[in-house]
Design a protein around this motif. Structure first.
Motif, PDB file in Angstrom:
ATOM      1  N   ALA A   1     -13.068 -27.040 -14.943  1.00 54.35           N
ATOM      2  CA  ALA A   1     -11.808 -27.445 -14.330  1.00 54.35           C
ATOM      3  C   ALA A   1     -10.827 -27.955 -15.388  1.00 54.35           C
ATOM      4  O   ALA A   1      -9.619 -27.672 -15.323  1.00 54.35           O
ATOM      5  CB  ALA A   1     -12.057 -28.530 -13.275  1.00 54.35           C
ATOM      6  N   GLU A   2     -11.363 -28.705 -16.366  1.00 57.74           N
ATOM      7  CA  GLU A   2     -10.511 -29.199 -17.456  1.00 57.74           C
ATOM      8  C   GLU A   2      -9.900 -28.031 -18.240  1.00 57.74           C
ATOM      9  O   GLU A   2      -8.721 -28.062 -18.592  1.00 57.74           O
ATOM     10  CB  GLU A   2     -11.321 -30.074 -18.404  1.00 57.74           C
ATOM     11  CG  GLU A   2     -11.748 -31.407 -17.818  1.00 57.74           C
ATOM     12  CD  GLU A   2     -12.634 -32.171 -18.791  1.00 57.74           C
ATOM     13  OE1 GLU A   2     -12.908 -31.636 -19.893  1.00 57.74           O
ATOM     14  OE2 GLU A   2     -13.053 -33.296 -18.454  1.00 57.74           O
ATOM     15  N   ILE A   3     -10.727 -27.031 -18.483  1.00 56.45           N
ATOM     16  CA  ILE A   3     -10.259 -25.870 -19.245  1.00 56.45           C
ATOM     17  C   ILE A   3      -9.140 -25.156 -18.501  1.00 56.45           C
ATOM     18  O   ILE A   3      -8.112 -24.792 -19.087  1.00 56.45           O
ATOM     19  CB  ILE A   3     -11.421 -24.901 -19.521  1.00 56.45           C
ATOM     20  CG1 ILE A   3     -12.400 -25.531 -20.527  1.00 56.45           C
ATOM     21  CG2 ILE A   3     -10.904 -23.570 -20.051  1.00 56.45           C
ATOM     22  CD1 ILE A   3     -13.657 -24.717 -20.762  1.00 56.45           C
ATOM     23  N   LEU A   4      -9.342 -24.964 -17.195  1.00 53.55           N
ATOM     24  CA  LEU A   4      -8.327 -24.276 -16.411  1.00 53.55           C
ATOM     25  C   LEU A   4      -7.011 -25.041 -16.408  1.00 53.55           C
ATOM     26  O   LEU A   4      -5.918 -24.450 -16.500  1.00 53.55           O
ATOM     27  CB  LEU A   4      -8.823 -24.069 -14.982  1.00 53.55           C
ATOM     28  CG  LEU A   4      -9.974 -23.064 -14.809  1.00 53.55           C
ATOM     29  CD1 LEU A   4     -10.438 -23.042 -13.360  1.00 53.55           C
ATOM     30  CD2 LEU A   4      -9.527 -21.662 -15.252  1.00 53.55           C
ATOM     31  N   THR A   5      -7.100 -26.351 -16.298  1.00 55.25           N
ATOM     32  CA  THR A   5      -5.885 -27.175 -16.311  1.00 55.25           C
ATOM     33  C   THR A   5      -5.162 -27.073 -17.652  1.00 55.25           C
ATOM     34  O   THR A   5      -3.940 -26.870 -17.710  1.00 55.25           O
ATOM     35  CB  THR A   5      -6.235 -28.647 -16.030  1.00 55.25           C
ATOM     36  OG1 THR A   5      -6.841 -28.755 -14.738  1.00 55.25           O
ATOM     37  CG2 THR A   5      -4.981 -29.517 -16.077  1.00 55.25           C
ATOM     38  N   ARG A   6      -5.950 -27.238 -18.744  1.00 53.81           N
ATOM     39  CA  ARG A   6      -5.345 -27.173 -20.081  1.00 53.81           C
ATOM     40  C   ARG A   6      -4.784 -25.782 -20.372  1.00 53.81           C
ATOM     41  O   ARG A   6      -3.694 -25.645 -20.940  1.00 53.81           O
ATOM     42  CB  ARG A   6      -6.399 -27.529 -21.133  1.00 53.81           C
ATOM     43  CG  ARG A   6      -5.910 -27.454 -22.582  1.00 53.81           C
ATOM     44  CD  ARG A   6      -4.725 -28.342 -22.821  1.00 53.81           C
ATOM     45  NE  ARG A   6      -4.285 -28.297 -24.214  1.00 53.81           N
ATOM     46  CZ  ARG A   6      -3.107 -28.722 -24.635  1.00 53.81           C
ATOM     47  NH1 ARG A   6      -2.231 -29.236 -23.763  1.00 53.81           N
ATOM     48  NH2 ARG A   6      -2.788 -28.653 -25.914  1.00 53.81           N
ATOM     49  N   TYR A   7      -5.496 -24.769 -19.946  1.00 53.43           N
ATOM     50  CA  TYR A   7      -5.033 -23.398 -20.166  1.00 53.43           C
ATOM     51  C   TYR A   7      -3.701 -23.174 -19.461  1.00 53.43           C
ATOM     52  O   TYR A   7      -2.785 -22.554 -20.004  1.00 53.43           O
ATOM     53  CB  TYR A   7      -6.076 -22.408 -19.664  1.00 53.43           C
ATOM     54  CG  TYR A   7      -5.787 -20.972 -20.034  1.00 53.43           C
ATOM     55  CD1 TYR A   7      -6.305 -20.422 -21.198  1.00 53.43           C
ATOM     56  CD2 TYR A   7      -5.005 -20.163 -19.210  1.00 53.43           C
ATOM     57  CE1 TYR A   7      -6.046 -19.102 -21.546  1.00 53.43           C
ATOM     58  CE2 TYR A   7      -4.732 -18.848 -19.547  1.00 53.43           C
ATOM     59  CZ  TYR A   7      -5.268 -18.322 -20.718  1.00 53.43           C
ATOM     60  OH  TYR A   7      -5.002 -17.025 -21.056  1.00 53.43           O
ATOM     61  N   GLY A   8      -3.590 -23.686 -18.235  1.00 55.70           N
ATOM     62  CA  GLY A   8      -2.352 -23.545 -17.474  1.00 55.70           C
ATOM     63  C   GLY A   8      -1.184 -24.235 -18.169  1.00 55.70           C
ATOM     64  O   GLY A   8      -0.061 -23.721 -18.173  1.00 55.70           O
TER      65      GLY A   8
END
Length: 467
Positions: A305-312
């Motif tokens: 979830a952290e990765i998806l947020t940062r990627y966005g």
């Protein structure tokens, strides 16, 4: 410190392709291993290095310079896996080669002095300015070191001064003697080059060509160009571009069929944003790799979830930059469609985020080959260019993260030039070739003169290279 820069600085002082000036005196605590003689005993070179290896008029080359050149050759040989000379015969051959190279490097300045040519004070000041600009350029490579020591809040002048200090220390560490002395040697080398330029200019004034010779040159060059340009279209582009850039005095005398002209503006992330854009792209790539591994293994959903947020977040930042580019590119295309000259379009948007280049020469266009894919341009750009009619403006073409805007002009007229088309230019080209031919020939004569005029002190440098 940056030894690569010190090595480059060494090359600036090279008197030949294989040697550079270097003194061997160093403080005792920082001395290099001494050379050894044939019996294996140590030999102190500090005194012999100051002795002359040869003199040529007012010019003196020292034993230290010969030794430095010899050591540089050996270092390069070692770097490329070659065996250094070991036998007395081999050492003598290399030493003789280096002496010849060092002598050759002095021939033109010596001949200039013989002819009474001298640098004016104005020219000396110009040379000093060129040297200072070069030093400032290399000092710029130490700005990161200066920031690390002084901090990000340091002013530009303070950083420049500290970078200069780092450069000076690096030079002293590498050469083993004061920076001021090295600077004097570099300046002397530049002054010798300036003398050489004066000599060549004076020599060229005495070279002439007749109209008959110019026509003969023209016919020979034309035949050569027809053969090479027909064989490979890139030869024509190279010759055409070199002449337009002033890198060659020889114009294209033959133009094959199939060369179009176009004006091109490219739109991309500007310098101010490029580092951030690239860093975001790299981080996004790493995040994709990490996310893929976690998903495949069914691990750490919180981290996913952290990765998806940062990627966005990163994608949003880059998309914002990209949309700014696209917006400016759209406006530029509208102006071009409304008849605004492409150069003026570029000038209008040049200071706005996203316009990074206007591809043209002084005459306002670039050329491209239309009969086959021109490898200088991306496939999409070439496809669009050949599909355009004269005067048409392309759609915005996206290639990776770059947009291209193209306007096609008329094709280059194919055909063969005649001498009367531009007799002055063709005569000038013939003259330039004749000047170079005679200049090369006279240097061989002057070198022979120099060999006879030089005084060699072989006993002084006989120990150079001896292990």
């Amino acid at each position: 410190m940056k030894k690569y820069l010190a090595l480059l600085l060494c090359l600036l002082l090279m008197l030949s392709a294989a040697g550079c000036l270097e003194k061997t005196e160093k403080a005792e605590a920082d001395a290099k291993p001494a050379a050894t003689d044939t019996t294996g005993g140590d030999v102190d070179t500090s005194e012999t290095d100051e002795l002359p290896a040869f003199t040529l008029g007012d010019f003196t080359v020292t034993v230290g310079e010969v030794r430095s050149s010899y050591n540089t050759v050996v270092e390069y040989m070692s770097y490329y896996g070659l065996t250094a000379p070991t036998t007395a015969e081999e050492i003598q051959q290399y030493r003789s080669m280096i002496i010849e190279d060092l002598l050759t490097a002095k021939v033109l300045p010596w001949k200039a002095q013989q002819m009474g040519l001298k640098l004016t004070e104005e020219k000396k000041e110009q040379v000093a300015q060129e040297v200072e600009e070069l030093i400032a350029e290399y000092a710029g490579d130490y700005l990161d070191d200066a920031k690390s020591e002084l901090g990000e809040d340091a002013g530009a002048a303070e950083l420049a001064l500290k970078a200069r200090e780092f450069l000076e220390q690096d030079v002293e560490d590498y050469f083993g003697y004061p920076f001021g002395q090295w600077l004097e040697e570099l300046t002397a080398s530049y002054e010798e080059n300036a003398l050489t330029e004066m000599l060549q200019e004076a020599f060229n004034k005495g070279v002439t060509v007749t109209e008959e010779q110019a026509r003969a040159w023209f016919e020979g060059e034309l035949e050569d160009q027809k053969e090479s340009f027909t064989e490979d279209y890139t030869y024509f582009k190279s010759q055409y571009g070199a002449y337009r850039d002033g890198e060659s005095s020889v114009p294209a005398l033959y133009t094959p069929e199939g060369f179009g002209r176009m004006q091109v503006i490219t739109f991309n992330v500007n310098d101010a944003d490029s580092a951030a854009y690239a860093a975001n792209e790299l981080e996004m790539t790493n995040l994709e790799a990490e996310y893929g591994k976690l998903v495949l293994r069914g691990q750490d959903e919180a981290r996913q979830a952290e990765i998806l947020t940062r990627y966005g977040e990163l994608k949003s930042q880059n998309d914002g930059m990209f949309q700014a580019i696209l917006g400016n590119a759209d406006k530029a295309r509208t102006d071009a469609l409304n008849g605004t000259d492409m150069k003026q379009v570029y000038d209008t948007y040049a200071d706005i985020t996203g316009v990074v280049g206007y591809h043209n020469y002084a005459d306002g266009y670039v050329i491209f080959y239309t009969k086959a894919q021109d490898d200088e341009w991306p496939q999409e750009v070439w496809n669009a260019a050949v599909a355009l009619k004269e005067g048409e403006v392309s759609e915005l073409l996206q290639v990776g993260d770059t947009f291209y805007l193209i306007k096609r002009l008329s094709d280059l007229p194919a055909g063969t030039a005649s001498f009367e088309d531009d007799a002055a230019a063709y005569t000038a080209a013939a003259l330039a070739e004749q000047q170079q031919k005679e200049w090369d020939a006279v240097q061989e004569d002057w070198l022979s003169e120099a060999r006879n005029a030089a005084v060699f002190y072989e006993e002084n440098y006989a120990g150079v290279g001896v292990q």
